[in-house]
Design an enzyme around this catalytic site. Structure first.
Site, short mmCIF file in Angstrom:
data_model
loop_
_atom_site.label_atom_id
_atom_site.label_comp_id
_atom_site.label_asym_id
_atom_site.label_seq_id
_atom_site.Cartn_x
_atom_site.Cartn_y
_atom_site.Cartn_z
N ASP A 18 0.87 -1.17 0.00
CA ASP A 18 0.00 0.00 0.00
C ASP A 18 0.91 1.23 0.00
O ASP A 18 2.11 1.12 0.30
CB ASP A 18 -0.89 -0.03 1.25
CG ASP A 18 -1.69 1.25 1.42
OD1 ASP A 18 -2.40 1.63 0.48
OD2 ASP A 18 -1.59 1.87 2.50
N ASP A 20 -0.26 5.18 0.83
CA ASP A 20 -0.54 6.20 1.84
C ASP A 20 -0.53 5.63 3.24
O ASP A 20 -1.32 4.73 3.57
CB ASP A 20 -1.90 6.85 1.56
CG ASP A 20 -1.94 7.58 0.22
OD1 ASP A 20 -1.08 8.45 0.01
OD2 ASP A 20 -2.80 7.26 -0.61
N THR A 119 -2.71 0.95 -4.38
CA THR A 119 -3.15 2.14 -3.66
C THR A 119 -4.56 2.57 -4.02
O THR A 119 -5.00 2.37 -5.16
CB THR A 119 -2.17 3.31 -3.93
OG1 THR A 119 -2.64 4.50 -3.28
CG2 THR A 119 -2.03 3.59 -5.42
N SER A 120 -5.25 3.16 -3.07
CA SER A 120 -6.58 3.73 -3.32
C SER A 120 -6.47 5.09 -4.00
O SER A 120 -7.47 5.63 -4.49
CB SER A 120 -7.37 3.86 -2.01
OG SER A 120 -7.66 2.59 -1.48
N LYS A 151 -10.62 -0.97 -2.65
CA LYS A 151 -10.54 -1.47 -1.29
C LYS A 151 -11.76 -0.98 -0.50
O LYS A 151 -12.17 0.16 -0.68
CB LYS A 151 -9.27 -0.99 -0.59
CG LYS A 151 -7.97 -1.38 -1.28
CD LYS A 151 -6.77 -0.73 -0.59
CE LYS A 151 -5.49 -0.97 -1.35
NZ LYS A 151 -4.32 -0.32 -0.70
N ASP A 176 -1.86 -0.38 6.15
CA ASP A 176 -1.95 0.39 7.39
C ASP A 176 -3.38 0.65 7.84
O ASP A 176 -3.59 1.16 8.94
CB ASP A 176 -1.24 1.74 7.23
CG ASP A 176 -2.05 2.73 6.39
OD1 ASP A 176 -2.35 3.83 6.89
OD2 ASP A 176 -2.40 2.38 5.25
#
Length: 226
Positions: A18, A20, A119-120, A151, A176
């Site tokens: 991931d 961020d 990543t989102s 996600k 995270d």
């Protein structure tokens, strides 16, 4: 060096990162931009709402934003444009690595193990972040605006495994947030969670650590047998 062995002779096929809050301290940047957007909208963003956005898709974050400001009918598109432009500016100033993240990423690359960024964040902003974390460090990049179901749906991690040509059950995903860990678990990856802004409760299948400091290849490979 070759792939990392684990007991029984199986291998660590890939490491899926991931971005961020996991590799870089960009959740703080999102917080700054969202707070400014709330002021721009004539309101104040609550801490509860901000934390609820961590790790979520843009669409869900904007829904939380509108509800928190008491403006449920507020048009979404202009806010997304404003927010993306502001985060683009802030990302351009450079991002700070999370503790141990750069060292682990470099160790995985040096071992020749495939990597993916999952990543989102949308592609435009991810490309700016990659100037800090290095596009050359990833064999594949899956962004939030490039999947049908972001996600916590498993699609992003399944897409990453497909792009790498690896078995998701022999991959370790590093996350995270609750949304991210749920996505990786549902996909079938082994999950290492290093909370940044949110506390994560103990969850079956998720190994919790306070940071990535000290995490190495044998540690990641061992997660596959747990």
């Amino acid at each position: 060096m070759g792939p990392a062995d684990r007991p029984g002779g199986a291998v660590l096929d890939a490491v899926l990162f991931d971005m961020d809050g996991t590799l870089v301290d960009s959740e703080r940047v999102w917080g700054i931009a969202l707070t400014e957007l709330a002021v721009h909208a004539g309101g104040t963003l609550s801490e509860t709402a901000r934390l609820a956005m961590v790790g979520t898709s843009m669409a869900l974050s904007m829904q939380i934003f509108r509800d928190d400001l008491g403006q449920p009918d507020r048009p979404e598109a202009p806010d997304v444009t404003w927010l993306t432009d502001r985060v683009f500016e802030l990302f351009g100033d450079g991002l700070v690595w999370r503790p141990g993240a750069a060292e682990l990423l470099l160790a995985v690359r040096a071992a020749g193990i495939p990597t993916a960024l999952v990543t989102s964040t949308g592609r435009r902003l991810a490309e700016v972040a990659l100037k800090t974390i290095g596009a050359e460090n990833f064999d594949a990049v899956v962004c939030g605006d490039e999947v049908d179901k972001p996600k916590p749906d498993p699609e992003p991690y399944l897409r990453a495994a497909e792009l790498l040509g690896v078995d998701i059950t022999r991959c370790v995903a590093i996350e995270d947030s609750p949304s991210g860990t749920a996505s990786a678990l549902a996909a079938g990856a082994a999950v290492l969670a290093v909370p940044a802004e949110l506390e994560l409760p103990p969850t079956v299948g998720v190994h919790l650590r306070s940071s990535l400091v000290g995490v190495d290849l044998p540690f990641l490979a061992a997660l596959l047998s747990r």
